[in-house]
Design an enzyme around this catalytic site. Structure first.
Site, PDB file in Angstrom:
ATOM      1  N   LYS A 264       0.464  -1.868  -0.111  1.00  0.00           N
ATOM      2  CA  LYS A 264      -0.242  -0.026  -0.021  1.00  0.00           C
ATOM      3  C   LYS A 264       0.855   1.409   0.243  1.00  0.00           C
ATOM      4  O   LYS A 264       1.791   1.271   0.035  1.00  0.00           O
ATOM      5  CB  LYS A 264      -0.813  -0.525   1.453  1.00  0.00           C
ATOM      6  CG  LYS A 264      -1.945  -1.273   1.356  1.00  0.00           C
ATOM      7  CD  LYS A 264      -2.711  -1.578   2.024  1.00  0.00           C
ATOM      8  CE  LYS A 264      -3.987  -2.206   2.241  1.00  0.00           C
ATOM      9  NZ  LYS A 264      -4.674  -1.837   3.592  1.00  0.00           N
TER      10      LYS A 264
ATOM     11  N   TYR B 193     -12.529  -2.258  -3.695  1.00  0.00           N
ATOM     12  CA  TYR B 193     -13.188  -2.647  -2.359  1.00  0.00           C
ATOM     13  C   TYR B 193     -14.033  -2.005  -1.769  1.00  0.00           C
ATOM     14  O   TYR B 193     -15.124  -2.505  -1.060  1.00  0.00           O
ATOM     15  CB  TYR B 193     -12.264  -1.314  -1.243  1.00  0.00           C
ATOM     16  CG  TYR B 193     -10.815  -2.039  -1.124  1.00  0.00           C
ATOM     17  CD1 TYR B 193     -11.006  -3.008   0.246  1.00  0.00           C
ATOM     18  CD2 TYR B 193      -9.603  -1.031  -0.801  1.00  0.00           C
ATOM     19  CE1 TYR B 193      -9.331  -3.064   0.752  1.00  0.00           C
ATOM     20  CE2 TYR B 193      -8.684  -1.340  -0.424  1.00  0.00           C
ATOM     21  CZ  TYR B 193      -8.319  -2.293   0.393  1.00  0.00           C
ATOM     22  OH  TYR B 193      -7.084  -2.727   0.798  1.00  0.00           O
TER      23      TYR B 193
ATOM     24  N   ASN C 262      -1.680   0.202   6.858  1.00  0.00           N
ATOM     25  CA  ASN C 262      -1.684  -0.915   7.189  1.00  0.00           C
ATOM     26  C   ASN C 262      -0.694  -1.830   6.056  1.00  0.00           C
ATOM     27  O   ASN C 262      -1.049  -3.156   6.692  1.00  0.00           O
ATOM     28  CB  ASN C 262      -2.483  -1.590   7.750  1.00  0.00           C
ATOM     29  CG  ASN C 262      -3.558  -2.100   7.080  1.00  0.00           C
ATOM     30  OD1 ASN C 262      -3.102  -1.808   5.796  1.00  0.00           O
ATOM     31  ND2 ASN C 262      -4.613  -3.005   7.264  1.00  0.00           N
TER      32      ASN C 262
ATOM     33  N   HIS D 153      -1.881  -5.477   1.198  1.00  0.00           N
ATOM     34  CA  HIS D 153      -3.701  -6.076   1.403  1.00  0.00           C
ATOM     35  C   HIS D 153      -3.053  -7.740   0.569  1.00  0.00           C
ATOM     36  O   HIS D 153      -2.115  -7.387   0.626  1.00  0.00           O
ATOM     37  CB  HIS D 153      -3.919  -5.445   0.245  1.00  0.00           C
ATOM     38  CG  HIS D 153      -5.201  -6.239  -0.091  1.00  0.00           C
ATOM     39  ND1 HIS D 153      -6.863  -5.866   0.687  1.00  0.00           N
ATOM     40  CD2 HIS D 153      -5.507  -7.022  -0.819  1.00  0.00           C
ATOM     41  CE1 HIS D 153      -7.530  -7.126   0.072  1.00  0.00           C
ATOM     42  NE2 HIS D 153      -6.706  -7.984  -1.408  1.00  0.00           N
TER      43      HIS D 153
ATOM     44  N   GLU E 186      -9.579 -11.214  -7.643  1.00  0.00           N
ATOM     45  CA  GLU E 186      -8.382 -10.205  -7.447  1.00  0.00           C
ATOM     46  C   GLU E 186      -7.275  -9.903  -7.850  1.00  0.00           C
ATOM     47  O   GLU E 186      -6.642  -9.245  -8.920  1.00  0.00           O
ATOM     48  CB  GLU E 186      -8.017  -9.667  -6.175  1.00  0.00           C
ATOM     49  CG  GLU E 186      -8.690  -8.964  -4.673  1.00  0.00           C
ATOM     50  CD  GLU E 186      -8.718  -9.548  -3.562  1.00  0.00           C
ATOM     51  OE1 GLU E 186      -9.100  -9.068  -2.689  1.00  0.00           O
ATOM     52  OE2 GLU E 186      -7.456  -9.809  -3.124  1.00  0.00           O
TER      53      GLU E 186
HETATM   54  N1  UDP Z   1      -9.784  -0.874   7.428  1.00  0.00           N
HETATM   55  C1  UDP Z   1      -9.715   0.687   8.337  1.00  0.00           C
HETATM   56  N2  UDP Z   1     -10.558   0.631   9.602  1.00  0.00           N
HETATM   57  C2  UDP Z   1     -11.229  -0.268  10.091  1.00  0.00           C
HETATM   58  C3  UDP Z   1     -11.118  -1.341   9.255  1.00  0.00           C
HETATM   59  C4  UDP Z   1     -10.330  -1.727   7.793  1.00  0.00           C
HETATM   60  O1  UDP Z   1      -9.049   1.907   8.076  1.00  0.00           O
HETATM   61  O2  UDP Z   1     -11.207  -0.313  11.318  1.00  0.00           O
HETATM   62  C5  UDP Z   1      -9.129  -1.064   5.932  1.00  0.00           C
HETATM   63  C6  UDP Z   1      -8.135  -1.444   6.195  1.00  0.00           C
HETATM   64  O3  UDP Z   1      -7.171  -0.432   5.455  1.00  0.00           O
HETATM   65  C7  UDP Z   1      -8.314  -3.431   6.062  1.00  0.00           C
HETATM   66  C8  UDP Z   1      -8.978  -3.139   5.079  1.00  0.00           C
HETATM   67  O4  UDP Z   1      -9.746  -1.315   5.245  1.00  0.00           O
HETATM   68  O5  UDP Z   1      -6.421  -3.605   5.657  1.00  0.00           O
HETATM   69  C9  UDP Z   1      -9.906  -3.340   4.686  1.00  0.00           C
HETATM   70  O6  UDP Z   1     -10.623  -4.446   5.862  1.00  0.00           O
HETATM   71  P1  UDP Z   1     -10.130  -5.786   6.184  1.00  0.00           P
HETATM   72  O7  UDP Z   1     -11.098  -6.597   7.003  1.00  0.00           O
HETATM   73  O8  UDP Z   1     -10.507  -7.121   5.064  1.00  0.00           O
HETATM   74  O9  UDP Z   1      -8.854  -5.850   5.880  1.00  0.00           O
HETATM   75  P2  UDP Z   1      -7.570  -6.638   5.846  1.00  0.00           P
HETATM   76  O10 UDP Z   1      -8.144  -8.092   5.526  1.00  0.00           O
HETATM   77  O11 UDP Z   1      -6.833  -6.329   4.948  1.00  0.00           O
HETATM   78  O12 UDP Z   1      -6.783  -6.942   7.220  1.00  0.00           O
END
Ligand code: UDP
Length: 141
Positions: free
Chosen positions: A11, A51, A114, A117, A128
């Site tokens: 990211k 997303y 974070n 992805h 994807e």
């Molecule tokens: N995200 C965020 N706030 C939250 C939860 C998720 O900004 O409270 C963002 C974060 O970048 C995350 C993405 O949304 O990686 C997708 O969320 P998911 O729960 O699918 O997490 P991942 O699969 O990326 O661990």
């Protein structure tokens, strides 16, 4: 176990930190192969489409804004159990909860920024990968 493919995105925060190579080294060290890769700056429409599953969530707009804030490095990874292996290497979504030694524990600043992805299931991995890479640009080996 079977050979799988998964989609990884480094990211904008991690690209800005200049740790693309360090992150890819972790994938390779765990036996995952980079079989397709491209650096790109997502458009707002691309990020919203990618997303879409989160479109009703309160963090959706911030997530899209973040994902288009700079270039990303997108890869298809291949290897035994690639989907779960990548998720294990990434660590928990919230870096504060991510296990020591994971990519997010080491490189992420917050739950929004974070670092990476990773696809979460075979169906999402397929969709994807197709989103970013036509089959001709995938070099399975
Ligand atoms: N995200 C965020 N706030 C939250 C939860 C998720 O900004 O409270 C963002 C974060 O970048 C995350 C993405 O949304 O990686 C997708 O969320 P998911 O729960 O699918 O997490 P991942 O699969 O990326 O661990």
């Amino acid at each position: 176990m079977s050979v799988e493919r998964t989609l990884s995105i480094i990211k904008p925060d991690a690209v800005a930190k200049n740790v693309i190579g360090q992150i890819i080294a972790r994938f390779e060290g765990a036996g995952l192969k980079v079989i397709a890769a491209r650096m790109m700056h997502l458009s707002r429409a691309d990020a919203e489409r990618f997303y879409a599953v989160h479109s009703a969530r309160p963090f959706f707009k911030d997530l899209v804004d973040f994902m288009i804030s700079g270039p990303v490095f997108v890869q298809a990874l291949e290897g035994e159990n690639a989907i779960q292996k990548n998720r294990d290497l990434m660590g928990a979504t919230d870096p504060k909860k991510a296990e020591k030694g994971t990519i997010r524990a080491d490189f992420a600043d917050s739950i929004d920024a974070n670092a990476v992805h990773g696809s979460d299931a075979p169906e999402t991995a397929k969709a994807e990968i197709a989103f970013f890479f036509p089959e001709i640009n995938i070099h399975s080996r």
